[in-house]
Design an enzyme around this catalytic site. Sequence first.
Site, PDB file in Angstrom:
ATOM      1  CG  ASP A  91      31.498 -19.578  -2.033  1.00  0.00           C
ATOM      2  OD1 ASP A  91      30.720 -18.680  -1.645  1.00  0.00           O
ATOM      3  OD2 ASP A  91      31.694 -20.642  -1.407  1.00  0.00           O
ATOM      4  CE  LYS A 156      13.970 -18.074  -4.639  1.00  0.00           C
ATOM      5  NZ  LYS A 156      13.809 -18.634  -5.986  1.00  0.00           N
TER       6      LYS A 156
END
Length: 202
Positions: A91, A156
Amino acid sequence: MSKRWYQENKRDPWRRQAKSKGYRARSAYKLLQIQEKFKIIKIGNNVLDIGCHPGGWTQVSVEIVGDSGIVVGVDLLTTSSIEGAEIIIGDITENSTIERIADITRNTKFDVIISDISPGLTGRYDTDQAISLELSTMALDTAFDLVKVGGNFITKIFQGRGVEGLVESAKRRFMNVNRYTPTASRTASSETYLICQNRLLH
């Protein structure tokens, strides 16, 4: 898996081309088209790919930076090794992951951070767009911490509520911020990319 989805993917020229060139995903061509227009990544750069699975953007980055660069890919999902890159399963928001990245780069900040990260889609656009925005915001915050002054960042985004706030936040952190939709993006998709160049000092 619907018959329509199968037919669309079978006809998809970018998917076929990616397979023939050895790229793991059609999205590799999105980064190649971004690179052609903006020259984001240079030979010898250190590049971090956030949300790298399955590895298409990492593959392209390795090709561009050459032997003198470093490419690190990070994802929660297990990603098969890529020659020329360091893959971390973890993570990016956790200190332990940041420490592992620092070990690889010897505490050097990145020239470029890229992120084609996507949420696990629910099929409900508002929900998916909100989760995507949260991921893109996380990527931007991480990039500002880990990219060097003058460095670049790509992420994105999906058009929708809150996107303008993210764009304004990026403009406060980078000298040049543009939105760009590669031709390799699906016609029906609302995705576009935020191209952030020249990280500011503050």
